[in-house]
Design an enzyme around this catalytic site. Sequence first.
Site, PDB file in Angstrom:
ATOM      1  N   HIS A   1       0.825  -1.206   0.000  1.00 39.65           N
ATOM      2  CA  HIS A   1       0.000   0.000   0.000  1.00 39.65           C
ATOM      3  C   HIS A   1       0.863   1.262   0.000  1.00 39.65           C
ATOM      4  CE1 HIS A   1      -3.655   2.324   0.635  1.00 39.65           C
ATOM      5  NE2 HIS A   1      -3.050   2.967   1.627  1.00 39.65           N
TER       6      HIS A   1
ATOM      7  N   GLU B   1      -2.153  -5.489  -4.320  1.00 40.82           N
ATOM      8  CA  GLU B   1      -2.857  -5.046  -3.116  1.00 40.82           C
ATOM      9  C   GLU B   1      -4.244  -5.691  -3.029  1.00 40.82           C
ATOM     10  OE1 GLU B   1      -3.189  -0.691  -1.120  1.00 40.82           O
ATOM     11  OE2 GLU B   1      -4.264  -0.967  -2.999  1.00 40.82           O
TER      12      GLU B   1
ATOM     13  N   ASN C   1      27.069 -22.896  -1.983  1.00 43.56           N
ATOM     14  CA  ASN C   1      27.786 -24.162  -1.860  1.00 43.56           C
ATOM     15  C   ASN C   1      27.143 -25.068  -0.819  1.00 43.56           C
ATOM     16  OD1 ASN C   1      29.806 -24.234  -3.779  1.00 43.56           O
ATOM     17  ND2 ASN C   1      31.269 -23.110  -2.538  1.00 43.56           N
TER      18      ASN C   1
END
Length: 692
Positions: free
Chosen positions: A48, A70, A424
């Site tokens: 918003h 929204e 990794n």
Amino acid sequence: MSIDMAQFHQVFFEESFEGLDAMESGLLNLDLGDVNVEDINTIFRAAHSIKGGSGTFGFTAVSDFTHVMETLLDEMRDGRRKITQPAVDVLLGSVDCLRDMLQSIQNGSEVDQSDVAEHKLALDSELNNAVPNIPSVGKQTAKASEVLSADDVKQIAGWVIAFSPHLHLLKTGNEPVRMFRELASLGKLTTTADLQGVPNLYDLDPEECHLSWKLEVSGDIPETEIDEIFDWVEDDCDLAKQPIYKTSTSSTQAEVSADIAIKPVTNSVAREISAEFTSTEESEANAVDRKNGKKEDAKAAPKGSSSIRVDTSKIDTLINMVGELVITQSMLSLLGEHFELNKLDQLKNGLSQLERHTRELQESVMNIRMLPISFVFSRFPRLAHDISSKLGKKIELKLVGENTEVDKTVVELLSDPLVHLVRNSLDHGIEMPDVRLAAGKPETGTVTLEAYHRGGNIVIEVTDDGKGLDKDKLRAKAIEKGLIDPDAILSDKQTYELIFMPGFSTAEKLTDISGRGVGMDVVRRNIQALGGNIEILSELGKGSTISIHLPLTLAILDGQSIAVGDETYILPLGSIIESLHVKEDRLNRVAGKGETFLLRGQYLPIIRMHQIFNVPTAKTTKLTEGLIVVVEGQGLRCGLFVDDLLGQQQVVIKSLEANYRRIEGVSGATILGDGSVALILDIPGLVRLANQ
């Protein structure tokens, strides 16, 4: 009177990016089985705010797109819509799209409307309860093979690829040659290098990539296999690729591809190769590649300014310190106007106060630059979510000590090495769920990212409960590559550190996510450039811990001044173990390998400072008459032969590389109180220099 709204743009962008980070974090932490309404409210409020701000500044494309997000979030928080994983995935993809839109607007480049339309369609589909076509997270580019119509589908005879790495690609741990080897394993590879971007030898930086390549690989190769090879460098290069088809026009295409010019490292390469192919076959794939070029423009463009948020309490402390300094200055000024010898004690006290207040002011200013390490850690939950989903693993990422503070410069430079280490652990450290269950482990693996202070350093640990490092396998691979002798005796620590050797890898299969050992040498070099070191602890079958030790700040150093002849050098105080006078019976000279001395049962090498730095005015060259300073760096201990110790002091670090050039064994320089310049020594570099 009209108000120039542009002056508020930077604040809007900073707040919007923070809001996007909050949305992403909230979406990743949603428990679909027991959703906390406040979590949804937090995500909704962020969307918003972005919508309201973008509307105020006239960024209608952003406000329109955010309005759809929204609406979906509003239905979720009101209980009108059930929160599902597909809906969360659509919202995560929309967050990525919104971030790209904001970055494009901030950099003054064109917003990718096709990408926006794609994600907006996914949001609308979710709102209408249709099956959404979810754009893949982080890979929002349509495949060239997917955009062909049914009539245009032909058998692929190969690929033409324009590959232009950004200058910093080598510093991220990636090697173009390894990618070329992977391409060559798919089919016959022809490479053409472009040397136009290579500077003259004097200006050449060996850690920067100035080359570009045109690559032609033949064979019926799926585009996904090409993408996997370049996926790890997609943000660090300009890339364009086109298929060659087995049709009547394939010979024409081959001729055209042979004429494609590889330009220096610029984003025009993607557009250039697309333009060449348009002349023979107008396909939507060309538009896709041009879109990629524009995206790279947005990613590569530097931000206009940088700022940090500071707690008001830090500002108040700084103002108090300045007030104390002004009072002390006034006192000294008054004392100087009416100075007499009987006021000498008052002068000394005033100077002592000035020194104390200056130190406190310095600490206050440095404290303002300190940022919580969460600025780096916040990106990893999304990384873990995406990689675990892609690999089919169950992984829990734990963040510990996110509020630990460190200098802003360290935060900025720490990001890339940490990404490599975490990738990794996620890819090669944690096993597949069935393998973990068979080994008696929980099917969900855990990767912990922890930060804490130790002395004057910050320690960051990446820990996983995966399979750990196999010492025998590491040793066998090192012998196979000729890195060590078959009869070499290595400690556990030395064995684990083999993965830091250039090009070393035990991965049986290279993936697009990571390769343990590939680029680890660059990771260590980057950590060392920050004045830190990296260590590995591992237990086969139980997991690994990689520890990074870094100074809290790169601007000021606690140092020990040493004298060598007429020259003064600075040793980092944290690297000094002890200093001593050595007796003749403890010295040992090894033919062809220098001198050592015995210290508590261990022979340490001696580095004669006057020889290393060619100081002819050294007071003595006899080891028993000078002083040995025992120092340690990256697990290596040695003795520095100097004339004398001068005293401890805090010094301001100045980059020698930026003002002159890089010198082995020297990490920087500083200006002393008398105006002379003193070099700050780099202990690991000194050891390497002495061994040469």
